[in-house]
Design an enzyme around this catalytic site. Structure first.
Site, PDB file in Angstrom:
ATOM      1  N   CYS A  61       0.970  -1.497  -0.141  1.00  0.00           N
ATOM      2  CA  CYS A  61      -0.199   0.218  -0.160  1.00  0.00           C
ATOM      3  C   CYS A  61       0.934   1.264  -0.112  1.00  0.00           C
ATOM      4  O   CYS A  61       1.033   1.822   1.228  1.00  0.00           O
ATOM      5  CB  CYS A  61      -0.640  -0.155   1.264  1.00  0.00           C
ATOM      6  SG  CYS A  61      -1.608  -1.355   0.894  1.00  0.00           S
ATOM      7  N   ALA A  62       1.469   1.496  -0.540  1.00  0.00           N
ATOM      8  CA  ALA A  62       2.688   2.585  -1.376  1.00  0.00           C
ATOM      9  C   ALA A  62       2.421   4.078  -1.207  1.00  0.00           C
ATOM     10  O   ALA A  62       3.088   4.614  -0.884  1.00  0.00           O
ATOM     11  CB  ALA A  62       3.664   2.489  -2.001  1.00  0.00           C
ATOM     12  N   ALA A  63       0.919   3.853  -2.023  1.00  0.00           N
ATOM     13  CA  ALA A  63       1.050   6.149  -2.440  1.00  0.00           C
ATOM     14  C   ALA A  63       0.780   7.005  -0.828  1.00  0.00           C
ATOM     15  O   ALA A  63      -0.017   6.265   0.500  1.00  0.00           O
ATOM     16  CB  ALA A  63      -0.304   5.758  -3.226  1.00  0.00           C
ATOM     17  N   PRO A  64       1.486   7.822  -0.711  1.00  0.00           N
ATOM     18  CA  PRO A  64       2.193   8.724  -1.527  1.00  0.00           C
ATOM     19  C   PRO A  64       3.677   8.221  -1.747  1.00  0.00           C
ATOM     20  O   PRO A  64       4.459   9.328  -3.113  1.00  0.00           O
ATOM     21  CB  PRO A  64       1.859   9.775  -1.455  1.00  0.00           C
ATOM     22  CG  PRO A  64       1.870   9.825   0.284  1.00  0.00           C
ATOM     23  CD  PRO A  64       1.196   8.530   0.493  1.00  0.00           C
ATOM     24  N   GLY A  65       4.264   7.255  -0.887  1.00  0.00           N
ATOM     25  CA  GLY A  65       5.113   6.623  -1.400  1.00  0.00           C
ATOM     26  C   GLY A  65       6.697   7.283  -0.495  1.00  0.00           C
ATOM     27  O   GLY A  65       7.300   6.746  -0.384  1.00  0.00           O
ATOM     28  N   ASP A 105      -0.569  -0.106  -5.481  1.00  0.00           N
ATOM     29  CA  ASP A 105      -1.647   0.567  -4.849  1.00  0.00           C
ATOM     30  C   ASP A 105      -2.866   0.388  -5.507  1.00  0.00           C
ATOM     31  O   ASP A 105      -2.459   0.165  -6.881  1.00  0.00           O
ATOM     32  CB  ASP A 105      -0.738   2.217  -4.374  1.00  0.00           C
ATOM     33  CG  ASP A 105      -1.986   2.645  -3.213  1.00  0.00           C
ATOM     34  OD1 ASP A 105      -1.280   2.602  -2.748  1.00  0.00           O
ATOM     35  OD2 ASP A 105      -3.107   3.384  -3.252  1.00  0.00           O
ATOM     36  N   LYS A 147       6.956   6.010   2.714  1.00  0.00           N
ATOM     37  CA  LYS A 147       8.362   4.740   2.805  1.00  0.00           C
ATOM     38  C   LYS A 147       8.669   4.298   1.796  1.00  0.00           C
ATOM     39  O   LYS A 147       9.499   3.423   2.079  1.00  0.00           O
ATOM     40  CB  LYS A 147       6.776   3.636   3.781  1.00  0.00           C
ATOM     41  CG  LYS A 147       6.160   4.107   5.425  1.00  0.00           C
ATOM     42  CD  LYS A 147       5.357   3.666   5.929  1.00  0.00           C
ATOM     43  CE  LYS A 147       4.878   4.319   6.771  1.00  0.00           C
ATOM     44  NZ  LYS A 147       3.692   6.005   6.588  1.00  0.00           N
ATOM     45  N   CYS A 185      -1.594   3.807  10.575  1.00  0.00           N
ATOM     46  CA  CYS A 185      -1.228   5.569  11.268  1.00  0.00           C
ATOM     47  C   CYS A 185      -2.649   5.426  12.255  1.00  0.00           C
ATOM     48  O   CYS A 185      -3.137   6.357  12.442  1.00  0.00           O
ATOM     49  CB  CYS A 185      -0.703   6.276  10.456  1.00  0.00           C
ATOM     50  SG  CYS A 185      -2.629   6.899   9.136  1.00  0.00           S
ATOM     51  N   ASP A 191      -5.391  -3.684  -6.389  1.00  0.00           N
ATOM     52  CA  ASP A 191      -5.770  -4.387  -5.278  1.00  0.00           C
ATOM     53  C   ASP A 191      -5.081  -4.927  -4.791  1.00  0.00           C
ATOM     54  O   ASP A 191      -4.469  -6.485  -5.221  1.00  0.00           O
ATOM     55  CB  ASP A 191      -7.100  -4.425  -5.247  1.00  0.00           C
ATOM     56  CG  ASP A 191      -7.749  -4.662  -3.945  1.00  0.00           C
ATOM     57  OD1 ASP A 191      -6.573  -5.598  -3.031  1.00  0.00           O
ATOM     58  OD2 ASP A 191      -9.470  -4.209  -3.340  1.00  0.00           O
TER      59      ASP A 191
HETATM   60  C1  LIG Z   1      -1.883   4.860   4.758  1.00  0.00           C
HETATM   61  S1  LIG Z   1      -1.638   4.651   3.064  1.00  0.00           S
HETATM   62  C2  LIG Z   1       0.011   4.268   2.998  1.00  0.00           C
HETATM   63  C3  LIG Z   1       1.037   5.414   3.179  1.00  0.00           C
HETATM   64  C4  LIG Z   1       2.236   5.016   2.102  1.00  0.00           C
HETATM   65  N1  LIG Z   1       3.147   3.825   2.734  1.00  0.00           N
HETATM   66  C5  LIG Z   1       3.659   6.240   2.726  1.00  0.00           C
HETATM   67  O1  LIG Z   1       4.107   6.092   3.690  1.00  0.00           O
HETATM   68  O2  LIG Z   1       3.396   7.134   1.747  1.00  0.00           O
HETATM   69  C6  LIG Z   1      -2.314   3.606   2.683  1.00  0.00           C
HETATM   70  C7  LIG Z   1      -2.649   3.534   1.740  1.00  0.00           C
HETATM   71  O3  LIG Z   1      -3.335   2.041   0.418  1.00  0.00           O
HETATM   72  C8  LIG Z   1      -3.807   2.317  -0.122  1.00  0.00           C
HETATM   73  N2  LIG Z   1      -5.076   1.114  -0.404  1.00  0.00           N
HETATM   74  C9  LIG Z   1      -6.139   1.053  -0.042  1.00  0.00           C
HETATM   75  N3  LIG Z   1      -6.551  -0.293  -0.192  1.00  0.00           N
HETATM   76  C10 LIG Z   1      -5.634  -0.569  -1.032  1.00  0.00           C
HETATM   77  C11 LIG Z   1      -5.295  -2.549  -1.329  1.00  0.00           C
HETATM   78  N4  LIG Z   1      -7.126  -3.215  -1.166  1.00  0.00           N
HETATM   79  N5  LIG Z   1      -4.671  -2.629  -2.332  1.00  0.00           N
HETATM   80  C12 LIG Z   1      -3.704  -2.003  -2.298  1.00  0.00           C
HETATM   81  N6  LIG Z   1      -3.198  -0.940  -1.350  1.00  0.00           N
HETATM   82  C13 LIG Z   1      -4.683  -0.121  -0.998  1.00  0.00           C
HETATM   83  C14 LIG Z   1      -4.642   4.175  -0.010  1.00  0.00           C
HETATM   84  O4  LIG Z   1      -5.303   3.847  -1.732  1.00  0.00           O
HETATM   85  C15 LIG Z   1      -3.853   3.742   0.364  1.00  0.00           C
HETATM   86  O5  LIG Z   1      -2.521   4.694  -0.480  1.00  0.00           O
END
Ligand SMILES: C[S@@+](CC[C@H](N)C(=O)[O-])C[C@H]1O[C@@H](n2cnc3c(N)ncnc32)[C@H](O)[C@@H]1O
Length: 438
Positions: free
Chosen positions: A260-264, A282, A266, A380, A308
């Site tokens: 779940c990388a966005a916005p990136g 993501d 980590k 978080c 997903d």
């Molecule tokens: C907490 S944020 C991640 C923050 C990111 N790791 C960072 O450090 O910048 C959670 C992310 O999970 C993504 N997300 C939600 N459901 C998901 C799924 N089923 N599969 C993949 N990504 C998913 C969201 O789009 C969102 O970008």
């Protein structure tokens, strides 16, 4: 030098943003519509109003027989916030006059109402504030369900956590270790006239700039020398790479999934800290553009893919991972001081849905780990359902998984001032899980 914009313009823009928030938009999105020259002042008024939404909402209910229209309500919230005890930015008579002028420009028929409500608040302030003081939303500036949940999860710390969420966040930085050391960057900040100090021993590349400044003033920001990232978020990359001291560090070329990388934030930290073969996944393609921008700015490489995470056959090439970071979607209750609108946008029913998604992601991704591989689960969030309880249930379902101790993490609480940090961090939960060899 440009003259400061008139207060009535800022109040009106803040009222528009607050009306959009009431309609369900995030404050950040709502502020995008604000003209550039008014953005900073409007943002300050709108964020302050959201932090005072509990009290101002209760006051408006008390002062008005019928709920006002959204724009009028937004204006009243922005103005009442600046009249509350402790608010000193504007002289009260100026504030009231400017609020009335703002309403005259937008909806002239409502100007008399705004005038009457604000002047009555000035006259009867003490009595009105004591009348609403015991309502939980006014007392704690959070929805009642949120207060009840924190109270249950953190019986001795819930009040401190609620108060911490009312403080504006510090500006925490992560120095890009590939381009220089934290000590060198500290010196560059000082040369640029910015005061800063190390974030604490747990975040080796972390600095805090006090007072905060716009990122454009940070030396080498555009060239990728530094990124903005909270101290607690800076724990993810070292925990995954070094296995909290229980596991050997990930070797060069290790295959890593950031699920779940966005916005990136980590993703970038992982790649700054080690040479990894990283897949950044993501579900939100528009958010993945930010990952690409960040990697471009920092001159880092990863494979970036929109999918997903639960739909494994749609994106997995069948090669197992040495390590997985699952920074799962969550309530964001731990970064509530940074995004104070989240508490008012969330519904309690959202939590069960988020918990379901988190457990589906855990179950789908776990089998993709090599035997002996590690998965770092992060949220978080301060809610036990998304952290402690989520992992306890996963360990029940998955006997091959073992949870490794994370030094300095008491339960899953971060987010309060503690000795190891120069400034309070966001609230985060981490669980480091090891997959058995068989
Ligand atoms: C907490 S944020 C991640 C923050 C990111 N790791 C960072 O450090 O910048 C959670 C992310 O999970 C993504 N997300 C939600 N459901 C998901 C799924 N089923 N599969 C993949 N990504 C998913 C969201 O789009 C969102 O970008």
């Amino acid at each position: 030098m440009n003259a400061a914009p008139p207060l009535h313009q800022l109040l009106l823009e803040a009222a528009r943003a607050l009306a959009a928030l009431r309609a369900g938009r995030s404050l950040t999105d709502a502020l995008d519509a604000c003209p550039e020259g008014l953005r900073a002042g409007t943002q300050a008024l709108a964020f302050a109003a959201v932090r005072a939404q509990g009290r101002c909402g209760a006051l408006i209910k008390t002062l008005m027989p019928r709920p006002p229209q959204p724009l009028t309500e937004g204006l009243l919230r922005a103005a009442l916030t600046q009249l509350l005890p402790g608010a000193t930015a504007y002289a009260p008579h100026t504030l009231v006059n400017q609020a009335v002028q703002a309403m005259k420009k937008a909806v002239p028929a409502q100007a008399a109402v705004v005038n009457a409500v604000l002047r009555r608040f000035q006259r009867e302030q003490e009595a009105l504030l004591s009348q609403i003081a015991q309502q939980p939303e006014a007392r704690w500036e959070h929805p009642a369900w949120w207060v009840a949940r924190l109270k249950k999860d953190w019986p001795t710390q819930w009040q401190d956590l609620l108060q911490a969420a009312q403080q504006p966040p510090p500006l925490a930085l992560r120095v890009n270790g590939r381009q220089g050391s934290p000590a060198d960057y500290l010196a560059r900040l000082q040369d640029a006239g910015l005061a800063a100090r190390p974030l604490g021993e747990r975040a080796a590349n972390g600095l805090v700039v006090e007072p905060p400044c716009p990122v454009q003033r940070l030396p080498g920001f555009g060239a990728g020398d530094v990124s903005v990232q909270d101290g607690a978020a800076q724990l993810a990359a070292p925990l995954l790479i070094h296995g909290a001291g229980h596991l050997p560090p990930l070797p060069a070329g290790a295959r890593v999934l950031d699920a779940c990388a966005a916005p990136g934030g980590k993703t970038a930290h992982l790649l700054e800290a080690a040479d990894l073969d990283l897949l950044a996944l993501d579900a939100a393609p528009e958010r993945l553009r930010k990952v690409e921008q960040t990697l471009g700015r920092l001159n880092l490489q990863a494979q970036v893919r929109a999918a997903d995470g639960r739909d494994v056959p749609a994106w997995w090439d069948g090669k197992p991972f040495d390590a997985i970071l699952l920074d799962a979607p969550c309530s964001a209750s731990g970064i509530n001081r940074r995004h104070p609108d989240v508490r008012w946008l969330r519904r309690e029913s959202d939590i069960a849905q988020l918990v379901r998604t988190q457990s589906e992601l855990l179950d789908a991704l776990w089998p993709l780990l090599k035997p002996g591989g590690r998965l770092l689960y992060a949220t978080c969030s301060l809610f036990a359902a998304e952290g402690r309880d989520q992992i306890a249930a996963f360990l029940q379902r998955q006997p091959q998984a073992r949870s490794l101790d994370i030094p300095g993490q008491t339960g899953h609480l971060l987010g309060l001032p503690e000795n190891a940090w120069a400034v309070p961090t966001d609230g985060f939960f981490y669980a480091l899980l090891l997959r058995g060899e068989s």
